[in-house]
Write a protein that holds these residues in place. Sequence first.
Motif, PDB file in Angstrom:
ATOM      1  N   LEU A  54      83.328  19.793   9.755  1.00  0.00           N
ATOM      2  CA  LEU A  54      83.378  21.103   9.283  1.00  0.00           C
ATOM      3  C   LEU A  54      84.092  21.238   8.118  1.00  0.00           C
ATOM      4  O   LEU A  54      83.512  22.383   7.112  1.00  0.00           O
ATOM      5  CB  LEU A  54      83.853  21.727  10.628  1.00  0.00           C
ATOM      6  CG  LEU A  54      82.908  21.744  11.641  1.00  0.00           C
ATOM      7  CD1 LEU A  54      83.604  22.537  12.824  1.00  0.00           C
ATOM      8  CD2 LEU A  54      81.820  22.671  11.589  1.00  0.00           C
ATOM      9  N   LEU A  55      85.267  20.732   7.687  1.00  0.00           N
ATOM     10  CA  LEU A  55      86.075  21.039   6.991  1.00  0.00           C
ATOM     11  C   LEU A  55      85.497  20.670   5.505  1.00  0.00           C
ATOM     12  O   LEU A  55      85.605  21.427   4.394  1.00  0.00           O
ATOM     13  CB  LEU A  55      87.355  20.454   6.978  1.00  0.00           C
ATOM     14  CG  LEU A  55      88.547  20.918   6.137  1.00  0.00           C
ATOM     15  CD1 LEU A  55      88.757  22.313   5.947  1.00  0.00           C
ATOM     16  CD2 LEU A  55      90.069  20.168   6.332  1.00  0.00           C
ATOM     17  N   LEU A  56      84.976  19.457   5.553  1.00  0.00           N
ATOM     18  CA  LEU A  56      84.280  19.111   4.335  1.00  0.00           C
ATOM     19  C   LEU A  56      82.988  19.735   3.893  1.00  0.00           C
ATOM     20  O   LEU A  56      82.834  20.202   2.493  1.00  0.00           O
ATOM     21  CB  LEU A  56      84.016  17.493   4.632  1.00  0.00           C
ATOM     22  CG  LEU A  56      85.028  16.367   4.425  1.00  0.00           C
ATOM     23  CD1 LEU A  56      84.368  15.002   4.973  1.00  0.00           C
ATOM     24  CD2 LEU A  56      85.708  16.345   3.112  1.00  0.00           C
ATOM     25  N   ILE A  71      86.887  14.706  18.329  1.00  0.00           N
ATOM     26  CA  ILE A  71      87.253  16.062  18.037  1.00  0.00           C
ATOM     27  C   ILE A  71      87.739  16.070  16.648  1.00  0.00           C
ATOM     28  O   ILE A  71      87.101  16.821  15.800  1.00  0.00           O
ATOM     29  CB  ILE A  71      88.140  16.688  19.012  1.00  0.00           C
ATOM     30  CG1 ILE A  71      87.618  16.645  20.222  1.00  0.00           C
ATOM     31  CG2 ILE A  71      88.673  17.826  18.608  1.00  0.00           C
ATOM     32  CD1 ILE A  71      88.667  17.344  21.377  1.00  0.00           C
ATOM     33  N   VAL A  72      88.591  15.089  16.204  1.00  0.00           N
ATOM     34  CA  VAL A  72      88.920  15.113  14.911  1.00  0.00           C
ATOM     35  C   VAL A  72      87.858  14.858  14.006  1.00  0.00           C
ATOM     36  O   VAL A  72      87.979  15.517  12.771  1.00  0.00           O
ATOM     37  CB  VAL A  72      90.086  13.856  14.557  1.00  0.00           C
ATOM     38  CG1 VAL A  72      90.190  13.616  13.372  1.00  0.00           C
ATOM     39  CG2 VAL A  72      91.303  14.280  15.494  1.00  0.00           C
ATOM     40  N   LEU A  73      86.938  13.956  14.350  1.00  0.00           N
ATOM     41  CA  LEU A  73      85.717  13.650  13.122  1.00  0.00           C
ATOM     42  C   LEU A  73      84.937  14.953  13.263  1.00  0.00           C
ATOM     43  O   LEU A  73      84.538  15.257  12.093  1.00  0.00           O
ATOM     44  CB  LEU A  73      84.883  12.622  13.948  1.00  0.00           C
ATOM     45  CG  LEU A  73      85.725  11.045  13.668  1.00  0.00           C
ATOM     46  CD1 LEU A  73      84.857  10.173  14.494  1.00  0.00           C
ATOM     47  CD2 LEU A  73      86.133  10.848  12.402  1.00  0.00           C
ATOM     48  N   VAL A 128      90.068  22.688  14.538  1.00  0.00           N
ATOM     49  CA  VAL A 128      89.526  21.540  15.296  1.00  0.00           C
ATOM     50  C   VAL A 128      90.202  20.282  15.182  1.00  0.00           C
ATOM     51  O   VAL A 128      90.604  19.512  16.103  1.00  0.00           O
ATOM     52  CB  VAL A 128      87.852  21.591  15.310  1.00  0.00           C
ATOM     53  CG1 VAL A 128      87.493  20.094  15.840  1.00  0.00           C
ATOM     54  CG2 VAL A 128      87.433  22.814  15.914  1.00  0.00           C
ATOM     55  N   SER A 129      90.538  19.875  13.991  1.00  0.00           N
ATOM     56  CA  SER A 129      90.994  18.511  13.537  1.00  0.00           C
ATOM     57  C   SER A 129      92.365  18.602  14.342  1.00  0.00           C
ATOM     58  O   SER A 129      92.802  17.596  14.835  1.00  0.00           O
ATOM     59  CB  SER A 129      91.094  18.230  12.124  1.00  0.00           C
ATOM     60  OG  SER A 129      89.857  18.116  11.677  1.00  0.00           O
ATOM     61  N   LEU A 130      93.325  19.728  13.973  1.00  0.00           N
ATOM     62  CA  LEU A 130      94.607  19.741  14.635  1.00  0.00           C
ATOM     63  C   LEU A 130      94.440  19.623  16.090  1.00  0.00           C
ATOM     64  O   LEU A 130      95.160  18.923  16.731  1.00  0.00           O
ATOM     65  CB  LEU A 130      95.199  20.973  14.135  1.00  0.00           C
ATOM     66  CG  LEU A 130      96.521  21.109  14.728  1.00  0.00           C
ATOM     67  CD1 LEU A 130      97.714  20.323  13.993  1.00  0.00           C
ATOM     68  CD2 LEU A 130      97.040  22.820  14.297  1.00  0.00           C
ATOM     69  N   GLY A 151      83.626  29.468   4.281  1.00  0.00           N
ATOM     70  CA  GLY A 151      85.032  29.712   4.621  1.00  0.00           C
ATOM     71  C   GLY A 151      85.458  29.667   5.965  1.00  0.00           C
ATOM     72  O   GLY A 151      86.485  29.092   6.467  1.00  0.00           O
ATOM     73  N   ILE A 152      84.648  30.057   7.067  1.00  0.00           N
ATOM     74  CA  ILE A 152      84.959  30.169   8.341  1.00  0.00           C
ATOM     75  C   ILE A 152      84.876  28.668   8.844  1.00  0.00           C
ATOM     76  O   ILE A 152      85.577  28.337   9.724  1.00  0.00           O
ATOM     77  CB  ILE A 152      83.836  30.852   9.060  1.00  0.00           C
ATOM     78  CG1 ILE A 152      83.862  32.454   8.782  1.00  0.00           C
ATOM     79  CG2 ILE A 152      84.018  30.711  10.961  1.00  0.00           C
ATOM     80  CD1 ILE A 152      82.930  33.143   9.498  1.00  0.00           C
ATOM     81  N   ALA A 153      84.069  27.936   8.181  1.00  0.00           N
ATOM     82  CA  ALA A 153      84.083  26.341   8.587  1.00  0.00           C
ATOM     83  C   ALA A 153      85.401  25.904   8.418  1.00  0.00           C
ATOM     84  O   ALA A 153      85.840  24.687   9.002  1.00  0.00           O
ATOM     85  CB  ALA A 153      82.638  25.711   7.828  1.00  0.00           C
TER      86      ALA A 153
END
Length: 312
Positions: free
Chosen positions: A286-288, A279-281, A110-112, A101-103
Amino acid sequence: MMKNVYLLRVFFEKFKPHILIILTEFGYTFLYFFTDASFKHGMNPHIHVTYRQIVATIALFPFAYFLERKSRPRITVALFLEIFVLSLFGLEAVDLRNPRGIAKVLGTLVSLGGAMVMTFYKGPIITNLWHPLIHMQHTATHHVHENWLKGSVLTVSSCISWALSYIMQAFTLKRYPAQLSLTTWMNLIGAAQTGVFALLTQHKPGVWKVGINIDLWCIMYAGIVGSALVVYIQLWCTEKKGPVFATMYSPLGAVLVALLAYFVLGQRLYVGSIVGGVIVLVGLYLLLWGKEDVHKLRDESIASNHVSHDEP
């Protein structure tokens, strides 16, 4: 041979939402360059948006009418009012006590951050290693007026409105689970709104005229791909995976645009774009990773419920 086909089909079924949403980013990437060329050619942006949504409505209407005529719910005034009032309360569930959940939160931030680095930080220019494959030409009367503050405000406003629209779509799909019909309605109403705005604000003679040139091809591509096919895929992914999933690949579009502009069009590429892209990648990974656990738990819960119901 049959085994390979089976494995390929299993792979596609498992990752179909990811594949489709990435394809939408490629669709948007090419759309950016088409519209850039069209606007430099002299096309009015307000007229362009009106025409593209009309094209999307015409392209979608037969499919929506015939394929969803039995499953399409009836739209009522009460439904519209309920959607309008309650749509702002749909959000992605996040468990901050769970590492995944934190990830999810960190991946989003991080993507933003990476996308903002690409937008606002340039750094040194990376030298082009070859001549561009495509030369973008524009009329001599076109001038670019840079306004950093206005551009930043409009960019942030666009991101916020885009995010809110996904949240609203997620709730709307629960009340109106017909993606083709909903996409058609969105384009039809959008065309009416932008058309009225354009009529009130654009008074130059011949502004509505479109020749058989880049303007027409851009409108056709933007309508069929950008406003019809891409929006339908996004709605499908939103219904299957939620609004966060449908938007988490959006920063990838900035990376694709920067790479295509550099390698194909020969435009300038800055160090900030490379840093922001990396940074986006990282944020997407992390989100995936954070969302993967959610879907596993959901599937396990569904499976356990079936087992418990089957037991005597």
